[in-house]
Design a protein around this motif. Structure first.
Motif, PDB file in Angstrom:
ATOM      1  N   GLY A  55      23.528  -4.518  38.477  1.00 48.21           N
ATOM      2  CA  GLY A  55      22.224  -4.055  38.473  1.00 48.21           C
ATOM      3  C   GLY A  55      21.234  -3.077  38.762  1.00 48.21           C
ATOM      4  O   GLY A  55      19.857  -3.260  38.413  1.00 48.21           O
ATOM      5  N   ARG A  56      22.174  -2.677  39.361  1.00 52.72           N
ATOM      6  CA  ARG A  56      21.679  -1.099  39.873  1.00 52.72           C
ATOM      7  C   ARG A  56      21.690  -0.398  38.707  1.00 52.72           C
ATOM      8  O   ARG A  56      21.713   0.660  37.747  1.00 52.72           O
ATOM      9  CB  ARG A  56      22.774   0.081  40.566  1.00 52.72           C
ATOM     10  CG  ARG A  56      21.815   1.337  41.143  1.00 52.72           C
ATOM     11  CD  ARG A  56      22.818   1.586  42.184  1.00 52.72           C
ATOM     12  NE  ARG A  56      22.783   1.340  43.207  1.00 52.72           N
ATOM     13  CZ  ARG A  56      23.747   1.308  44.096  1.00 52.72           C
ATOM     14  NH1 ARG A  56      24.920   2.393  43.992  1.00 52.72           N
ATOM     15  NH2 ARG A  56      24.212   0.692  45.298  1.00 52.72           N
ATOM     16  N   LEU A  88      18.010   1.144  49.668  1.00 55.11           N
ATOM     17  CA  LEU A  88      19.447   1.287  49.805  1.00 55.11           C
ATOM     18  C   LEU A  88      19.021   2.689  48.504  1.00 55.11           C
ATOM     19  O   LEU A  88      19.337   2.151  47.334  1.00 55.11           O
ATOM     20  CB  LEU A  88      20.142   0.134  49.659  1.00 55.11           C
ATOM     21  CG  LEU A  88      21.804   0.238  49.444  1.00 55.11           C
ATOM     22  CD1 LEU A  88      21.751   0.717  50.679  1.00 55.11           C
ATOM     23  CD2 LEU A  88      22.502  -0.712  48.803  1.00 55.11           C
ATOM     24  N   ALA A  89      19.631   3.672  49.118  1.00 53.38           N
ATOM     25  CA  ALA A  89      19.987   4.916  48.349  1.00 53.38           C
ATOM     26  C   ALA A  89      21.210   4.513  47.774  1.00 53.38           C
ATOM     27  O   ALA A  89      22.546   3.918  47.857  1.00 53.38           O
ATOM     28  CB  ALA A  89      19.750   6.232  49.009  1.00 53.38           C
ATOM     29  N   ASP A  90      21.620   5.366  46.271  1.00 52.85           N
ATOM     30  CA  ASP A  90      22.541   5.710  45.835  1.00 52.85           C
ATOM     31  C   ASP A  90      23.807   6.538  46.534  1.00 52.85           C
ATOM     32  O   ASP A  90      25.390   6.734  45.839  1.00 52.85           O
ATOM     33  CB  ASP A  90      22.608   5.625  44.404  1.00 52.85           C
ATOM     34  CG  ASP A  90      22.106   7.404  44.009  1.00 52.85           C
ATOM     35  OD1 ASP A  90      21.206   7.230  44.936  1.00 52.85           O
ATOM     36  OD2 ASP A  90      22.636   8.165  43.726  1.00 52.85           O
ATOM     37  N   GLN A  91      23.306   6.731  47.383  1.00 54.75           N
ATOM     38  CA  GLN A  91      24.417   8.314  47.907  1.00 54.75           C
ATOM     39  C   GLN A  91      24.698   7.722  49.404  1.00 54.75           C
ATOM     40  O   GLN A  91      23.155   7.525  50.391  1.00 54.75           O
ATOM     41  CB  GLN A  91      23.878   9.425  48.303  1.00 54.75           C
ATOM     42  CG  GLN A  91      23.846   9.978  46.252  1.00 54.75           C
ATOM     43  CD  GLN A  91      23.185  11.034  46.411  1.00 54.75           C
ATOM     44  OE1 GLN A  91      23.477  12.318  47.222  1.00 54.75           O
ATOM     45  NE2 GLN A  91      23.233  11.914  44.980  1.00 54.75           N
ATOM     46  N   PHE A  92      25.665   7.395  50.492  1.00 48.21           N
ATOM     47  CA  PHE A  92      26.525   7.120  52.038  1.00 48.21           C
ATOM     48  C   PHE A  92      25.245   8.143  52.670  1.00 48.21           C
ATOM     49  O   PHE A  92      24.963   7.997  53.322  1.00 48.21           O
ATOM     50  CB  PHE A  92      27.198   6.736  52.102  1.00 48.21           C
ATOM     51  CG  PHE A  92      28.229   6.022  52.869  1.00 48.21           C
ATOM     52  CD1 PHE A  92      27.962   5.278  53.636  1.00 48.21           C
ATOM     53  CD2 PHE A  92      27.876   7.819  54.371  1.00 48.21           C
ATOM     54  CE1 PHE A  92      27.869   4.610  54.836  1.00 48.21           C
ATOM     55  CE2 PHE A  92      28.131   7.016  55.307  1.00 48.21           C
ATOM     56  CZ  PHE A  92      28.880   6.245  55.567  1.00 48.21           C
ATOM     57  N   VAL A  93      26.058   9.655  52.320  1.00 47.44           N
ATOM     58  CA  VAL A  93      24.969   9.931  52.762  1.00 47.44           C
ATOM     59  C   VAL A  93      23.489  10.297  53.462  1.00 47.44           C
ATOM     60  O   VAL A  93      22.985  10.855  54.669  1.00 47.44           O
ATOM     61  CB  VAL A  93      26.151  11.968  53.165  1.00 47.44           C
ATOM     62  CG1 VAL A  93      24.905  13.056  54.232  1.00 47.44           C
ATOM     63  CG2 VAL A  93      27.610  11.790  53.396  1.00 47.44           C
ATOM     64  N   PRO A 111      18.475  -3.841  43.668  1.00 51.24           N
ATOM     65  CA  PRO A 111      19.327  -2.829  43.936  1.00 51.24           C
ATOM     66  C   PRO A 111      18.617  -1.613  43.335  1.00 51.24           C
ATOM     67  O   PRO A 111      19.402  -0.147  42.622  1.00 51.24           O
ATOM     68  CB  PRO A 111      20.953  -3.204  42.954  1.00 51.24           C
ATOM     69  CG  PRO A 111      19.667  -4.584  41.235  1.00 51.24           C
ATOM     70  CD  PRO A 111      19.350  -5.293  42.546  1.00 51.24           C
ATOM     71  N   THR A 112      17.224  -1.470  42.451  1.00 52.10           N
ATOM     72  CA  THR A 112      16.701  -0.606  41.425  1.00 52.10           C
ATOM     73  C   THR A 112      17.224   0.932  42.758  1.00 52.10           C
ATOM     74  O   THR A 112      16.672   0.998  44.099  1.00 52.10           O
ATOM     75  CB  THR A 112      15.271  -0.155  41.014  1.00 52.10           C
ATOM     76  OG1 THR A 112      15.324  -1.963  40.362  1.00 52.10           O
ATOM     77  CG2 THR A 112      14.778   0.503  40.258  1.00 52.10           C
ATOM     78  N   VAL A 113      17.407   2.561  41.933  1.00 58.20           N
ATOM     79  CA  VAL A 113      17.315   3.356  43.066  1.00 58.20           C
ATOM     80  C   VAL A 113      15.550   4.099  42.169  1.00 58.20           C
ATOM     81  O   VAL A 113      15.628   4.186  41.606  1.00 58.20           O
ATOM     82  CB  VAL A 113      18.478   4.329  42.379  1.00 58.20           C
ATOM     83  CG1 VAL A 113      18.211   5.425  43.068  1.00 58.20           C
ATOM     84  CG2 VAL A 113      19.495   3.448  43.326  1.00 58.20           C
TER      85      VAL A 113
END
Length: 482
Positions: free
Chosen positions: A252-253, A366-371, A396-398
């Protein structure tokens, strides 16, 4: 052969030493100390790999033809706007210097314009842009980092196709690497060609055609101009809010963005940015009648567009953002999905908080990019210690909106994050406005975010695992490799 093998260890040692000595006197040139140290550390630990990586992505600026085009464009803009009368809008105290700063760094003047509202709803933003295209009579200019022809964007692309059929000239730019990984990329290109849309890729990388550059220098701008009278800009790409990823759909992001609709003189600045990027990618100059200032209606609000990117050696967005933060006296509200600030901006933000300014930062839980997630987390402790309030937009929204307000005197909205990439590696556009209603509209969005977020406390942050702290610090170091 035996002699060569005997001397091989010494030769390797000499090569290793030469690489390090050359790097020591070369890498720090016109580079931030943190970036220099990161590169030197990498080359010290792994000399050959570090050198190859530096040669591949070590220069944060474009050179050659692109640099010359940018310089020439700045001169042309200055010449065409030299006699433009100053806006009649009264600027807040201290803002005149920042307007002159932007003018000197990018050549674009302060103009007037009218905001027709902010679009925080993803589908509503696309619907508004689609409606504007359906009203087009002469031309449509589209420049968006990521474009995909999917079920969500089908109406927009359909409006472009219909516009071509009506005799409207449709020109479209999208970033090559930014768009190519999404489903339907090839089919989208074929459909646009068949429909008569004139499209080109920005910052293309085609080694076999002799087109190669640092691969992470991208054009991250998002703008739409219709007939030179209506414009849109902001943070949103032209793709479904899930970015068409199975993982995103499963959990659901979705991306949450913010765009603005404009009319008035300021639209000519948007079209000027498009005209420059169009010429850079195609070698084609747009017809003179495309951007005649006298054809633009006069708006009510003072606005100034700020383009930035690797073609600007002076890093305009970082300088403006930092100067505005120092201008704050009472309240500073920042929203950035990727917050990995330059040292100067970080010091300005924490200093503002120490001065008694109420500083708040909105980021994704929680960002969508790990780094990026770990790199930006490494700054939270220093921010919290300075008294900055950090609000986490629930996963899960960015949270992908990019804007900030300074007291009640200025607001900025656009495509630029507050991170190293947006300051040095990506072409961006930001809009600064000083009208009270412009600022108030952005502040209302911050109020909505605050109501939806949970606040991160210093106590919670100190309890995080040591392993996470370690990863945060490593990613912070890697993010400085520019």
């Amino acid at each position: 052969m035996t002699i060569v093998l005997q001397w091989l260890p010494l030769m390797v040692l000499l090569i290793d030493l030469v690489i390090k000595i050359i790097a020591l006197g070369t890498i720090p040139r016109n580079r931030r100390p943190s970036s220099s140290l990161a590169w030197l550390l990498l080359i010290t630990v792994t000399p050959v790999f570090g050198l190859i990586l530096f040669l591949l992505i070590g220069s944060p600026f474009v050179r050659g033809r692109r640099e010359r085009v940018q310089t020439q464009a700045n001169h042309v803009i200055l010449e065409h706007t030299a006699d433009l009368p100053p806006t009649k809008s009264e600027l807040p105290i201290g803002m005149g210097n920042l307007v002159r700063l932007n003018r000197r760094l990018t050549s674009l003047p302060m103009m007037t314009g009218t905001s027709h509202g902010l679009f925080g709803d993803y589908d509503a933003a696309i619907a508004a842009m689609t409606a504007a295209v359906r009203e087009a009579q002469r031309w449509v200019h589209v420049e968006i980092y990521i474009m995909a022809w999917d079920h969500t964007t089908d109406a927009f692309f359909g409006a472009l196709v219909d516009a071509v059929r009506r005799g409207v000239k449709v020109r479209l730019l999208y970033d090559h690497l930014g768009s190519r990984k999404y489903p339907g990329f090839g089919q989208m290109n074929k459909q646009m060609t068949t429909a008569g849309i004139e499209w080109y890729q920005m910052m293309p990388i085609h080694p076999l055609k002799g087109r190669w550059r640092r691969p992470d220098l991208r054009n991250h701008r998002k703008l739409l101009v219709v007939d030179g009278e209506v414009g849109f800009m902001g943070s949103q790409n032209m793709i479904d809010a899930s970015y068409l990823a199975r993982k995103n759909i499963k959990i659901g992001r979705k991306w949450h963005d913010l765009n603005i609709k404009l009319s008035g003189q300021i639209v000519s600045s948007l079209d000027a940015v498009f005209a420059l990027d169009w010429y850079t990618e195609t070698g084609q100059r747009l017809p003179e009648e495309i951007i005649p200032p006298e054809n633009y209606s006069v708006g009510e609000q003072a606005m100034q567009l700020l383009p930035s990117g690797p073609g600007y050696l002076t890093i305009p967005n970082l300088r403006l953002f930092t100067a505005l933060v120092y201008r704050s006296q009472h309240r500073l509200s920042l929203t950035s999905p990727y917050f990995v600030p330059d040292e100067s901006l970080m010091e300005a933000i924490t200093t503002a908080s120490y001065r008694g300014v109420a500083v708040e930062l909105f980021v994704s839980e929680l960002a969508d990019q790990f780094v990026v997630q770990h790199a930006q987390s490494s700054y939270y402790e220093e921010l919290l210690n300075a008294g900055v309030r950090i609000y986490l937009y629930p996963q899960p929204t960015v949270l992908h909106a990019k804007f900030f307000t300074v007291d009640d005197v200025a607001g900025v909205i656009g495509s630029s994050n507050m991170d190293y990439r947006s300051f040095g590696l990506d072409y961006e556009i930001s809009l600064m406005g000083t009208d009270p209603s412009f600022v108030a509209d952005l502040q209302r969005i911050s109020d909505e975010y605050r109501a939806a977020c949970r606040e991160l406390t210093a106590e919670e942050w100190t309890r995080r695992p040591r392993a996470k702290r370690y990863v945060d610090n490593v990613m912070r170091l890697l993010s400085a490799l520019q």
